[in-house]
Design a protein around this motif. Sequence first.
Motif, PDB file in Angstrom:
ATOM      1  N   LEU A  64       0.845  -1.190   0.000  1.00 19.68           N
ATOM      2  CA  LEU A  64       0.000   0.000   0.000  1.00 19.68           C
ATOM      3  C   LEU A  64       0.882   1.242   0.000  1.00 19.68           C
ATOM      4  O   LEU A  64       1.740   1.399   0.846  1.00 19.68           O
ATOM      5  N   ARG A  65       0.685   2.106  -0.988  1.00 19.54           N
ATOM      6  CA  ARG A  65       1.373   3.399  -1.006  1.00 19.54           C
ATOM      7  C   ARG A  65       0.294   4.453  -1.102  1.00 19.54           C
ATOM      8  O   ARG A  65      -0.583   4.376  -1.951  1.00 19.54           O
ATOM      9  N   ILE A  66       0.327   5.430  -0.199  1.00 21.95           N
ATOM     10  CA  ILE A  66      -0.706   6.460  -0.189  1.00 21.95           C
ATOM     11  C   ILE A  66      -0.053   7.804  -0.475  1.00 21.95           C
ATOM     12  O   ILE A  66       0.978   8.142   0.108  1.00 21.95           O
ATOM     13  N   SER A  67      -0.668   8.534  -1.399  1.00 24.06           N
ATOM     14  CA  SER A  67      -0.148   9.847  -1.764  1.00 24.06           C
ATOM     15  C   SER A  67      -0.483  10.849  -0.657  1.00 24.06           C
ATOM     16  O   SER A  67      -1.651  11.048  -0.334  1.00 24.06           O
ATOM     17  N   CYS A  68       0.557  11.441  -0.034  1.00 23.64           N
ATOM     18  CA  CYS A  68       0.359  12.318   1.117  1.00 23.64           C
ATOM     19  C   CYS A  68       1.136  13.600   0.960  1.00 23.64           C
ATOM     20  O   CYS A  68       2.058  13.689   0.152  1.00 23.64           O
ATOM     21  N   LYS A  69       0.781  14.601   1.748  1.00 27.86           N
ATOM     22  CA  LYS A  69       1.556  15.839   1.761  1.00 27.86           C
ATOM     23  C   LYS A  69       1.625  16.382   3.172  1.00 27.86           C
ATOM     24  O   LYS A  69       0.879  15.946   4.052  1.00 27.86           O
ATOM     25  N   ILE A  70       2.530  17.325   3.372  1.00 22.63           N
ATOM     26  CA  ILE A  70       2.621  17.963   4.674  1.00 22.63           C
ATOM     27  C   ILE A  70       1.612  19.090   4.701  1.00 22.63           C
ATOM     28  O   ILE A  70       1.484  19.849   3.730  1.00 22.63           O
ATOM     29  N   LYS A  71       0.868  19.195   5.801  1.00 18.59           N
ATOM     30  CA  LYS A  71      -0.228  20.164   5.898  1.00 18.59           C
ATOM     31  C   LYS A  71       0.297  21.579   5.639  1.00 18.59           C
ATOM     32  O   LYS A  71       1.318  21.972   6.193  1.00 18.59           O
ATOM     33  N   GLY A  72      -0.401  22.288   4.789  1.00 18.21           N
ATOM     34  CA  GLY A  72      -0.005  23.663   4.504  1.00 18.21           C
ATOM     35  C   GLY A  72       0.932  23.787   3.327  1.00 18.21           C
ATOM     36  O   GLY A  72       1.326  24.880   2.942  1.00 18.21           O
ATOM     37  N   GLN A  73       1.322  22.645   2.738  1.00 17.90           N
ATOM     38  CA  GLN A  73       2.204  22.707   1.566  1.00 17.90           C
ATOM     39  C   GLN A  73       1.602  21.882   0.436  1.00 17.90           C
ATOM     40  O   GLN A  73       0.757  21.033   0.674  1.00 17.90           O
ATOM     41  N   ASP A  74       2.051  22.112  -0.776  1.00 17.52           N
ATOM     42  CA  ASP A  74       1.456  21.409  -1.899  1.00 17.52           C
ATOM     43  C   ASP A  74       2.340  20.327  -2.479  1.00 17.52           C
ATOM     44  O   ASP A  74       1.964  19.669  -3.442  1.00 17.52           O
ATOM     45  N   VAL A  75       3.526  20.110  -1.920  1.00 21.67           N
ATOM     46  CA  VAL A  75       4.393  19.062  -2.466  1.00 21.67           C
ATOM     47  C   VAL A  75       3.916  17.705  -1.954  1.00 21.67           C
ATOM     48  O   VAL A  75       3.578  17.559  -0.797  1.00 21.67           O
ATOM     49  N   VAL A  76       3.909  16.718  -2.864  1.00 26.82           N
ATOM     50  CA  VAL A  76       3.314  15.423  -2.547  1.00 26.82           C
ATOM     51  C   VAL A  76       4.382  14.345  -2.467  1.00 26.82           C
ATOM     52  O   VAL A  76       5.303  14.314  -3.269  1.00 26.82           O
ATOM     53  N   GLY A  77       4.269  13.463  -1.471  1.00 25.25           N
ATOM     54  CA  GLY A  77       5.161  12.312  -1.367  1.00 25.25           C
ATOM     55  C   GLY A  77       4.321  11.060  -1.243  1.00 25.25           C
ATOM     56  O   GLY A  77       3.098  11.121  -1.281  1.00 25.25           O
ATOM     57  N   SER A  78       4.998   9.916  -1.071  1.00 23.73           N
ATOM     58  CA  SER A  78       4.192   8.719  -0.973  1.00 23.73           C
ATOM     59  C   SER A  78       4.524   7.989   0.321  1.00 23.73           C
ATOM     60  O   SER A  78       5.679   7.807   0.681  1.00 23.73           O
ATOM     61  N   LEU A  79       3.465   7.633   1.061  1.00 21.59           N
ATOM     62  CA  LEU A  79       3.616   7.049   2.383  1.00 21.59           C
ATOM     63  C   LEU A  79       3.603   5.531   2.268  1.00 21.59           C
ATOM     64  O   LEU A  79       2.703   4.961   1.661  1.00 21.59           O
ATOM     65  N   VAL A  80       4.588   4.875   2.854  1.00 20.82           N
ATOM     66  CA  VAL A  80       4.649   3.415   2.791  1.00 20.82           C
ATOM     67  C   VAL A  80       5.208   2.897   4.109  1.00 20.82           C
ATOM     68  O   VAL A  80       5.941   3.590   4.798  1.00 20.82           O
ATOM     69  N   TRP A  81       4.809   1.658   4.473  1.00 19.99           N
ATOM     70  CA  TRP A  81       5.284   1.080   5.736  1.00 19.99           C
ATOM     71  C   TRP A  81       6.606   0.367   5.495  1.00 19.99           C
ATOM     72  O   TRP A  81       6.784  -0.289   4.472  1.00 19.99           O
ATOM     73  N   ASP A  82       7.548   0.492   6.449  1.00 19.74           N
ATOM     74  CA  ASP A  82       8.849  -0.148   6.254  1.00 19.74           C
ATOM     75  C   ASP A  82       8.994  -1.441   7.054  1.00 19.74           C
ATOM     76  O   ASP A  82      10.079  -1.998   7.150  1.00 19.74           O
ATOM     77  N   GLY A  83       7.913  -1.935   7.647  1.00 18.28           N
ATOM     78  CA  GLY A  83       7.957  -3.255   8.277  1.00 18.28           C
ATOM     79  C   GLY A  83       8.577  -3.286   9.650  1.00 18.28           C
ATOM     80  O   GLY A  83       8.745  -4.359  10.227  1.00 18.28           O
ATOM     81  N   LYS A  84       8.960  -2.136  10.201  1.00 24.81           N
ATOM     82  CA  LYS A  84       9.683  -2.185  11.468  1.00 24.81           C
ATOM     83  C   LYS A  84       8.770  -2.026  12.669  1.00 24.81           C
ATOM     84  O   LYS A  84       8.793  -2.824  13.585  1.00 24.81           O
ATOM     85  N   ASN A  85       7.951  -0.969  12.646  1.00 26.31           N
ATOM     86  CA  ASN A  85       7.197  -0.628  13.843  1.00 26.31           C
ATOM     87  C   ASN A  85       5.753  -0.355  13.443  1.00 26.31           C
ATOM     88  O   ASN A  85       5.504   0.461  12.561  1.00 26.31           O
ATOM     89  N   PRO A  86       4.771  -1.032  14.070  1.00 26.23           N
ATOM     90  CA  PRO A  86       3.383  -0.815  13.645  1.00 26.23           C
ATOM     91  C   PRO A  86       2.839   0.576  13.950  1.00 26.23           C
ATOM     92  O   PRO A  86       1.709   0.880  13.579  1.00 26.23           O
ATOM     93  N   SER A  87       3.603   1.450  14.617  1.00 29.94           N
ATOM     94  CA  SER A  87       3.080   2.788  14.855  1.00 29.94           C
ATOM     95  C   SER A  87       3.799   3.837  14.005  1.00 29.94           C
ATOM     96  O   SER A  87       3.561   5.023  14.171  1.00 29.94           O
ATOM     97  N   GLU A  88       4.683   3.400  13.099  1.00 27.05           N
ATOM     98  CA  GLU A  88       5.412   4.363  12.282  1.00 27.05           C
ATOM     99  C   GLU A  88       5.460   3.936  10.810  1.00 27.05           C
ATOM    100  O   GLU A  88       5.428   2.750  10.507  1.00 27.05           O
ATOM    101  N   ALA A  89       5.501   4.909   9.906  1.00 26.27           N
ATOM    102  CA  ALA A  89       5.663   4.627   8.481  1.00 26.27           C
ATOM    103  C   ALA A  89       6.621   5.650   7.906  1.00 26.27           C
ATOM    104  O   ALA A  89       7.103   6.536   8.618  1.00 26.27           O
ATOM    105  N   VAL A  90       6.902   5.545   6.600  1.00 30.30           N
ATOM    106  CA  VAL A  90       7.904   6.413   5.990  1.00 30.30           C
ATOM    107  C   VAL A  90       7.257   7.196   4.850  1.00 30.30           C
ATOM    108  O   VAL A  90       6.535   6.635   4.030  1.00 30.30           O
TER     109      VAL A  90
END
Lengths: 172, 289
Positions: B172-198
């Motif tokens: 699963l990759r979700i298109s995300c951005k930082i609030k207040g900005q228009d640049v877009v990145g993609s959020l994906v899980w790195d398998g390490k910690n169930p409370s964090e993603a990259v």
Amino acid sequence: MTRTALSFIFLSIALILAQVTVFNHVSLFGVAVPFIFIYMICSLPMTLNQNWVLTIGFLLGLTIDIFSDTQGLNSLGCTVISGIRHNVLRLYFPREEDMTNPRPSIRVLGLGVYIRYEFTLSLVYSAVVFIADSFTFFDPLRLLLGIVSSTLLTTALLIALDYLITKSEKRL
Amino acid sequence: MRNLLRFFVRFSSWILFLIYVVASCWLLFTKNPYQHHVYLTSAGTLGKAVYGAANTVTSYFYLREINEDLQLRNATLEVEILKLKDQIAQYKLQEYSDTMRIDTALSRYSFALAHVINNSINRPNNYITIDKGSLDGIEPEMGVVDQNGVVGIVNVVGSHSARIISLLNPYLRISCKIKGQDVVGSLVWDGKNPSEAVLEELPRHAEFNLGDTVITSGYSTVFPEGVPVGIVVEHIAEHEENFRTLRVRLNTDFSTLSTVRVVIDDMRKELETVEDDSKTTPKNNMPNQ
């Protein structure tokens, strides 16, 4: 014979339900998963035709896979231990004709042999499952930790389970 | 011929062993979750029955935490309502109302409530099963959120149940951005910690501070724009020079997931046809060669 088969089916259903609703969500230290349903494969009678053992093992694994969304993972592990279980038992208990009951249990094999038999099968099973699963994220330390801790946890639970079942059979 | 038959009988258990191993491996290496069949997943009838029964017991366990989350969310929403009421009052004063029009984008999304009946967080590929399916209007590739943020995307749909690819799944990759900005990145899980993603592939010129909120970009029909996802906690040293990579603490607590909402986008069909047209039109306009 019918009675044995029926009790086998009931025990399988009970263990599958216990595995998917409770034990799949147990993850001690974040890695150790107990696989209690392999008790069914370990305790199939040694006189049963090898083809049946393999088929029962594969279907059991597939059932667990369907419930836990791990396509092919547990069926691979179950097929492998179904294939090697006879040879593993021969390794620790060479005089197979001395078995009073073809079903391996603590009463028939003695605690020492039984622990070694269950430990080996748990180890092989955990190794297959964790290695096949680690193709997604490869982390050698976590992999090793997962295999060792799951093996120990599974072996302990299998011994406890065998005590429980033997006891309830005596009472009947 | 007889020798061949004898060979098969003699090695039947080896042949059977090989067949089962090959079948398992075939299932195992069909990794793309969109190719899974509904009968071989927890969204099947049997899985739904068992997990539904187990859920009637376990759903009580996390009520306290969920209640606290809801109270918090309620509080923030109340503050927001007060702010909006103030704004409306101001606009009324400015006699702005007669020029205002209803924005069609606001009525675009609706939600279907569903209960989580099975969930995993400690596997390399995690899935969630919910108790609503195609009869409740759920379709594959719909987004799923809970009161705190993004949960995942619907993947396999049965008639009364559906399987969701959890955010804790590298497919699963979700298109995300930082609030207040228009640049877009993609959020994906790195398998390490169930409370964090990259958050990956963020352009180099993007500005951020630790503690910034990460939200969905709204560039697909899956999630509306602005659904909270998490908070930036760390800047990871990048391998590529043109992109930044950030570690994000997820808002959603996947270990206590209970009630979720499936996002139904009423404009999805329309958008899909429009996007299809834009692909096919240039071909039609090509001169015959």
